[in-house]
Design a protein around this motif. Structure first.
Motif, PDB file in Angstrom:
ATOM      1  N   GLU A 172       3.349   6.927  -8.055  1.00 10.49           N
ATOM      2  CA  GLU A 172       1.960   6.700  -7.858  1.00 10.49           C
ATOM      3  C   GLU A 172       1.815   5.007  -8.459  1.00 10.49           C
ATOM      4  OE1 GLU A 172      -2.281   8.080  -9.675  1.00 10.49           O
ATOM      5  OE2 GLU A 172      -0.576   9.482 -10.169  1.00 10.49           O
ATOM      6  N   SER A 173       2.435   4.769  -9.560  1.00 15.30           N
ATOM      7  CA  SER A 173       2.355   3.379 -10.147  1.00 15.30           C
ATOM      8  C   SER A 173       2.651   2.480  -9.025  1.00 15.30           C
ATOM      9  CB  SER A 173       3.230   3.223 -11.285  1.00 15.30           C
ATOM     10  OG  SER A 173       4.785   3.419 -10.813  1.00 15.30           O
ATOM     11  N   VAL A 174       3.915   2.867  -8.207  1.00 10.16           N
ATOM     12  CA  VAL A 174       4.486   1.844  -7.075  1.00 10.16           C
ATOM     13  C   VAL A 174       3.064   1.975  -5.858  1.00 10.16           C
ATOM     14  CG1 VAL A 174       6.086   1.525  -5.473  1.00 10.16           C
ATOM     15  CG2 VAL A 174       6.829   2.087  -7.462  1.00 10.16           C
ATOM     16  N   ALA A 175       2.789   2.743  -5.656  1.00  9.33           N
ATOM     17  CA  ALA A 175       1.838   2.991  -4.405  1.00  9.33           C
ATOM     18  C   ALA A 175       0.584   2.119  -4.958  1.00  9.33           C
ATOM     19  CB  ALA A 175       1.508   4.407  -4.250  1.00  9.33           C
ATOM     20  N   THR A 176      -0.020   2.099  -6.222  1.00 12.46           N
ATOM     21  CA  THR A 176      -1.063   1.642  -6.649  1.00 12.46           C
ATOM     22  C   THR A 176      -0.987   0.103  -6.663  1.00 12.46           C
ATOM     23  OG1 THR A 176      -1.663   3.541  -8.034  1.00 12.46           O
ATOM     24  CG2 THR A 176      -2.678   1.378  -8.453  1.00 12.46           C
ATOM     25  N   SER A 177       0.312  -0.310  -7.231  1.00 12.83           N
ATOM     26  CA  SER A 177       0.829  -1.686  -7.083  1.00 12.83           C
ATOM     27  C   SER A 177       0.562  -2.502  -5.871  1.00 12.83           C
ATOM     28  CB  SER A 177       1.998  -1.914  -8.046  1.00 12.83           C
ATOM     29  OG  SER A 177       2.403  -3.375  -7.837  1.00 12.83           O
ATOM     30  N   GLN A 178       1.374  -1.958  -5.029  1.00 15.50           N
ATOM     31  CA  GLN A 178       1.402  -2.050  -3.477  1.00 15.50           C
ATOM     32  C   GLN A 178       0.128  -2.101  -2.865  1.00 15.50           C
ATOM     33  OE1 GLN A 178       4.260   0.128  -1.341  1.00 15.50           O
ATOM     34  NE2 GLN A 178       6.134  -0.904  -2.313  1.00 15.50           N
ATOM     35  N   ALA A 179      -0.602  -1.171  -3.115  1.00 10.63           N
ATOM     36  CA  ALA A 179      -2.104  -1.122  -2.520  1.00 10.63           C
ATOM     37  C   ALA A 179      -2.803  -2.359  -2.916  1.00 10.63           C
ATOM     38  CB  ALA A 179      -2.698  -0.043  -2.712  1.00 10.63           C
ATOM     39  N   ALA A 180      -2.826  -2.687  -4.146  1.00  9.90           N
ATOM     40  CA  ALA A 180      -3.579  -3.830  -4.743  1.00  9.90           C
ATOM     41  C   ALA A 180      -3.042  -5.351  -4.175  1.00  9.90           C
ATOM     42  CB  ALA A 180      -3.416  -3.823  -6.313  1.00  9.90           C
ATOM     43  N   THR A 181      -1.800  -5.435  -4.229  1.00 14.07           N
ATOM     44  CA  THR A 181      -1.115  -6.445  -3.400  1.00 14.07           C
ATOM     45  C   THR A 181      -1.632  -6.610  -1.971  1.00 14.07           C
ATOM     46  OG1 THR A 181       0.676  -6.441  -4.854  1.00 14.07           O
ATOM     47  CG2 THR A 181       0.882  -7.793  -3.046  1.00 14.07           C
ATOM     48  N   SER A 182      -1.457  -5.546  -1.273  1.00 16.78           N
ATOM     49  CA  SER A 182      -1.881  -5.434   0.157  1.00 16.78           C
ATOM     50  C   SER A 182      -3.454  -5.814   0.517  1.00 16.78           C
ATOM     51  CB  SER A 182      -1.604  -4.117   0.755  1.00 16.78           C
ATOM     52  OG  SER A 182      -2.019  -4.305   2.104  1.00 16.78           O
ATOM     53  N   LEU A 183      -4.241  -5.437  -0.463  1.00 19.90           N
ATOM     54  CA  LEU A 183      -5.771  -5.630  -0.603  1.00 19.90           C
ATOM     55  C   LEU A 183      -5.865  -7.025  -0.753  1.00 19.90           C
ATOM     56  CD1 LEU A 183      -7.199  -2.456  -2.199  1.00 19.90           C
ATOM     57  CD2 LEU A 183      -7.310  -3.155   0.271  1.00 19.90           C
TER      58      LEU A 183
END
Length: 533
Positions: A167-178
């Motif tokens: 979940e932490s990796v997915a959240t970080s990647q989503a923020a970077t992608s946005l």
């Protein structure tokens, strides 16, 4: 055919180390692909002082996927990857315990996609008969893909990214992608509004906003609740929503009709639960933008273009791309490439096939998209005033006098043939939105494009680890057009730092996000023999 102000043979001589061999300060790059990603990459490299050669298999820029792009530039929108992920995983999960025999393959191929019943009459048909007819799916995996070993490895990567990231990796990647998506849209708009306003005018750039029409009560209820409202209740004020940098208001059907009276023409107007209205959303015609930027590259920046030219082989030696084998008008020839010449593959969905000659696996698969369009329709009064309107299955836009309705998609291999049932379905959806255009149905043209869908939902942009001078840029497959110039800037920066001594920290500081997320490192790998899959 050569399309260049700078003689192409001069560029080729330099890349071959022939007359006028490269000086320490001279920078040369070859870009494979003349769509939006390729032309943006050529532009970014030329702006950094590179002599650039673009190799394109079609007769002019932007003739495939870029010609099928809907044109929207919605800030902070990565929802399509999650939508496709849900469709794939939900359907594949149902088949997880099935025995892998021929009968199961056929069953999976026939049932792996969602379906829905048509609502409302077909053109010239009976309403009751139409209601019973099964519609082609919005999303589908075909037998052609299911028989493709590359698809299964792609699907494995897709599943890992969708189900097994923490979940932490997915959240970080989503923020970077946005953050990247919003920054990339700003970069694209700056090119069209500040640097080359004539390009924005040519591409029909508009900021008249977007309207997402919601027909499902539960979906609308969730949207209202997220905005702080109470589902099912009338509100005395407009509810505002914030999605990343995208801000707007939620409209009831009556409020939406006041802002956009054309919605009253929708045969499904009675089903509308509400509308997400985002006033500031921009849109532009991807094909026209790409062709205009190609002209700027050629006429002002000295970029050379070779059209009707296919890459048939990539030859490497000693950890660098040594040469490209090209075919043009029946003639096959080889261009030697020096180790200081950057070779950037920006060929969209064709990149995995082109790089397979180097025994490389690129985690990308073509997602077939459809765009239906009419030039200069006779009846336009019911159409939106250059505003994006997204319904349940289609995405309607208008640029100058061209009306476009886009939708996707199929995983159908590298197949550009239009599926007749899907086209008929999309035409019905269009006519439901704009019934007054039924008389124009015979003039509708169909454009099919293969969107480069990346397995983990992130753009690929940077150097391929196994080769010193090989770079890729492409994807993510659902919003690639609006991020094209941003991805091009990332790959141009990688070329500068790898081949021309640019300071890596200084280059990295130019980006307000972590560019390592988009690196091919650890994502582009060696191919696995079929027997291993």
């Amino acid at each position: 055919m050569v399309y260049s102000r700078t003689p192409v043979h001069d560029v080729l001589n330099v890349t071959a180390g022939g007359k006028g061999s490269l000086s320490d300060s001279e920078k040369v790059s070859i870009v494979v692909g003349g769509g939006c990603a390729g032309v943006c990459t050529a532009f970014k490299l030329a702006m950094r002082g590179h002599r650039v050669l673009v190799v394109e298999s079609c007769a002019e820029p932007a003739q495939e996927c870029s010609a099928a792009a809907a044109g929207g530039m919605v800030l902070g929108d990565t929802s399509m990857w999650h939508k496709v992920a849900h469709n794939i995983l939900e359907q594949c999960k149902l088949k997880a315990t099935a025995r892998a025999d021929a009968a199961m393959w056929r069953k999976v191929a026939d049932n792996i996609h969602p379906t829905r019943k048509l609502e409302g009459p077909l053109e010239g048909g009976d309403a009751s008969a139409a209601a019973q007819e099964q519609a082609p799916p919005f999303f589908r995996i075909t037998r052609r893909a299911l028989c493709d070993s590359h698809f299964w490895r792609f699907l494995l990567d897709f599943t890992r990214a969708s189900l097994f990231s923490s979940e932490s990796v997915a959240t970080s990647q989503a923020a970077t992608s946005l953050a990247f998506t919003d920054w990339a849209i700003d970069d694209l708009l700056r090119i069209m509004e500040v640097d080359y306003p004539e390009l924005g005018a040519r591409a029909g750039l508009t900021r008249q906003g977007s309207m997402k029409v919601v027909y499902d009560e539960s979906e609308w209820g969730a949207i209202v609740k997220a905005a702080g409202g109470t589902p099912g209740e009338e509100h005395t004020r407009l509810l505002e929503f914030v999605d990343g940098r995208e801000q707007g208001v939620l409209l009831s059907p009556s409020e939406a009709l006041r802002i956009a009276p054309e919605l009253a023409c929708d045969t499904n107007v009675g089903r509308i639960c509400g509308v997400k209205f985002t006033p500031g959303t921009a849109s532009a015609h991807c094909e026209w933008f790409t062709q205009g930027l190609a002209e700027i590259c050629r006429e002002r920046l000295g970029v050379a273009f070779m059209f009707n030219t296919k890459v048939v082989d990539v030859i490497a030696e000693g950890g660098s791309v040594e040469s490209l084998v090209l075919r043009q008008e029946g003639r096959t020839f080889r261009i030697p490439v020096g180790p200081r010449v950057g070779v950037v593959f920006a060929a969209g969905s064709w990149t995995p096939r082109l790089l397979s000659s180097l025994n490389l696996y690129v985690p990308m698969y073509p997602l077939k998209g459809y765009t239906l369009l009419i030039d200069r329709p006779a009846e336009v009064r019911a159409l939106p005033s250059h505003r994006i309107v997204a319904s349940e299955f289609v995405y309607a836009t208008r640029f100058h006098d061209q009306v476009r309705v886009a939708s996707m998609g199929h995983f159908d291999g590298w197949n550009l043939e239009a599926d007749a049932d899907t086209v008929s379905f999309l035409k019905r959806e269009w006519m439901d939105m704009y019934p007054e255009m039924r008389a124009e149905a015979d003039r509708i043209r169909v454009v099919v494009g293969l969107r480069p869908f990346v397995a983990d939902g992130n753009v690929l942009a940077g150097r391929v680890s196994a080769y010193h001078n090989l770079f890729v840029v492409g994807g993510p497959g659902f919003n690639g057009w609006k991020t094209a110039s941003g991805a091009a800037e990332i790959v141009a920066s990688a070329v500068e730092t790898t081949l021309h001594g640019a300071d890596a920290k200084a280059e990295s500081a130019k980006f307000p996000f972590d560019v390592s997320l988009f690196s091919p490192a650890g994502r582009v790998k060696s191919r696995i023999p079929i027997s291993w899959i």
